[in-house]
Scaffold this active site. Structure first.
Site, short mmCIF file in Angstrom:
data_model
loop_
_atom_site.label_atom_id
_atom_site.label_comp_id
_atom_site.label_asym_id
_atom_site.label_seq_id
_atom_site.Cartn_x
_atom_site.Cartn_y
_atom_site.Cartn_z
N HIS A 226 5.20 -1.90 11.08
CA HIS A 226 5.02 -1.36 9.73
C HIS A 226 3.58 -1.55 9.29
CE1 HIS A 226 5.49 -0.61 5.45
NE2 HIS A 226 6.71 -0.15 5.68
N HIS A 327 5.93 -0.51 -2.68
CA HIS A 327 4.78 -1.07 -1.95
C HIS A 327 3.85 -1.86 -2.86
CE1 HIS A 327 5.78 0.64 1.92
NE2 HIS A 327 6.19 1.70 1.26
#
EC number: 3.5.1.5
Length: 572
Positions: A226, A327
């Site tokens: 990721h 995020h």
């Protein structure tokens, strides 16, 4: 003596047969039955005055010691399956696995009974005459943020969850990784209570090999790379080296900011090795603006997540807010706003619709609670299929929607199973596989299952008032059934793990009760192996206008104002 009845009478009694068309929910998709495996006049039907009774369609002598006697049979059911096609048959189940697709019954009194599909006194029966059977869905992009996700998944027809996480920690909010052996053990122990099959990704972001190996030995069925942990070429190469060594899959969320290289650098680091790309369009993350080009490579197994499916008038606005939360971005910071804007591109989202319809994008998943909805994988898949039929017309010249239907159902059943080395066990209704079966009324197809069967035992179902005199009085809502209760939960769901973990017997080491099954063949698959979704055209993206072209042709479509399988199904 033969009795002739009208087609309407036959359908009313035994359900549709060859040539009959069935509408899927309120979509514009019509499934046509291609083959009927039942013998006319010998159909099995349970109930008062029906055929499944002693000495008729039920054997009066066969005991369960006979390996051909079924534990459970679903009769006269319409099957929609990426591998079997769209057919009519009985489904026979024994010891939690599918043992027959054909004609069940009593061979002493009936012709053409499939040899291992005997109905005896030990066989439970469910009438499927006006139902559709599909394989349980597989969601390969799960942020394990809360255990309640499993309930919402199974209620939508998804029976296998693959991903990573440790609960509502910031690392899990953003990435699908279960980091390290200690957390791997804890998560397996926690997942003992879940009524679904589970597999965990380890954290793949490490430029050396041993920290990756130890996670796989602790049970990880794959590794997840990721960008929030740094999706660098060194990390990619290390993860794929370990994957090739230990036969597991690697999933990747690439570098949106192009910090350590561009798409071409990532593909160079991948170096032809198989990899599963998440949200390959890019709104969920990945090289801006051209990660979508990854779908053209034969070693890439490209997936979507459901928030961009399909492209509607609200898609763009919704994504900006979701991105800020997931995020940890701040609208007051210009760089964070620019980061968000770079990921949300109407042009590539529109192209994603068409790439799914062309069979270029192969897998559908959720991105649960991290920009996606775990209970909407199935719904969003069929909404996309419907939108594409309305905007692009029929696929092929069959005069029905069968090919499109098989293409789309493959995206959340067999193809994720192939990608992660578990297609031997789940992903279709083929003989030999675990009996994870979802039954739908056609009018509720894709939205609300009637019954969800796990490993041959009813696990979840629509159920009315438990104090009522019959099962149907309101309030009717999903409730866990006996397959999701007590010790049965450990017998109706499995853990998918690495071969190294199976060899190390983590089941015994961690004190687990569920069966552990090792993934196999993760490194020798490619796009060519993905059912009905194996197309590898040349894809280009204009770096300034974000226009997407396939083999030189611009692909785009308009957002829609409304979708089927929507609000009318959720008034209550």
């Amino acid at each position: 003596m033969a009795l002739t009845i009208s087609r309407a009478q036959y359908v009313a009694t035994y359900g549709p047969t060859v040539g009959d068309k069935v509408r899927l929910g309120d979509t514009n998709l019509w499934a046509t039955i291609e083959q009927d495996l039942l013998t006319k006049g010998d159909e099995c039907k349970f109930g008062g005055g029906k055929s499944v009774r002693d000495g008729m369609a039920q054997s009066g002598t066969a005991t369960r010691d006979n390996p051909n006697v079924l534990d459970f049979v679903i009769t006269n059911v319409m099957i929609i399956d990426a591998k079997l096609g769209i057919i009519k048959a009985d489904i026979g189940i024994r010891d939690g696995r599918i043992v027959g697709i054909g004609q069940a019954g009593n061979p002493d009194t009936m012709d053409n009974v499939t040899p291992n599909m005997i109905i005896g006194a030990s066989t439970e029966v469910h009438n499927g005459a006006h139902l559709i059977a599909t394989a349980g869905g597989i969601d390969t992009h799960i942020h394990f943020i809360c255990p309640q996700q499993a309930q919402h998944a199974i209620e939508s027809g998804v029976t296998t969850l693959i991903g990573g996480g440790t609960g509502p920690a910031d690392g899990t909010h953003a990435t699908t990784c279960t980091p390290g052996a200690w957390y791997m053990e804890r998560m397996f122990q926690a997942a003992e209570a879940l009524p679904v099959n589970v597999g965990f990704f380890g954290k793949g972001n490490c430029s050396t090999l041993d920290p990756l190996r130890e996670q796989i030995e602790a049970g990880a069925l794959g590794l997840k790379i990721h960008e929030d942990w740094g999706a660098t070429p060194a990390v990619i190469d290390s993860a794929l080296k370990v994957a090739d060594e230990m036969d597991i899959q690697v999933a990747i969320h690439t570098d949106t900011l192009n910090e350590s290289g561009f798409l071409e650098d990532t593909m160079k680091a991948i170096d032809g090795r198989v990899i599963h790309t998440f949200h390959t369009e890019g709104a969920g993350g990945g090289h801006a603006p051209d990660i979508i080009k990854a779908a053209m490579y034969s070693n890439v197994l490209p997936a979507s997540t459901n928030p961009t499916r399909p492209f509607t008038k609200n898609t763009i606005d919704e994504h900006l807010d979701m991105l800020m939360v997931c995020h940890h971005l701040d609208k007051r910071v210009p760089e964070d706003v620019a980061f968000a804007d770079s990921r949300i591109r109407p042009e590539t989202i529109a192209a994603e619709d068409i790439l799914h319809d062309m069979g270029v994008f192969s897998i559908m998943s959720s991105d649960s609670q991290a920009m996606g909805r775990i209970g909407e994988v199935v719904i969003r898949t069929w909404q996309t299929a419907d939108k594409m039929k309305m905007q692009r017309g029929e696929l092929g010249n069959e005069g029905n929607d069968n090919f499109r239907i098989k293409r789309y159902i493959a995206k959340y059943t067999i193809n994720p199973a192939i990608a992660h080395g578990i297609a031997e066990h789940i992903g279709s209704l083929e003989v030999g596989k675990i009996a994870d079966i979802v039954l739908w009324k056609p009018m509720f197809f894709g939205v609300k299952p009637e019954v969800v069967i796990k490993k041959g035992f009813i696990s979840y179902a629509k159920m009315g008032d438990p104090n009522a005199s019959i099962p149907t009085p309101q309030p009717v809502f999903y409730r866990p059934m006996y397959g999701a209760q007590g010790l049965a939960t450990a017998q109706t769901a499995v853990f998918f793990v690495s071969q190294a973990a199976e060899k190390a017997d983590i089941r015994e080491k961690f004190g687990l009760h569920k069966e552990t099954i090792a993934v196999k063949g993760c490194r020798n698959v490619g796009k060519k192996d993905l059912v009905h979704n194996d197309v590898t055209p040349n894809i280009t993206v204009d770096a300034e206008r974000y226009e997407v072209r396939v083999d030189g042709e611009l692909i785009t479509c308009e957002p829609v104002d409304s979708v089927p399988l929507g609000q009318r199904y959720f008034l209550f």
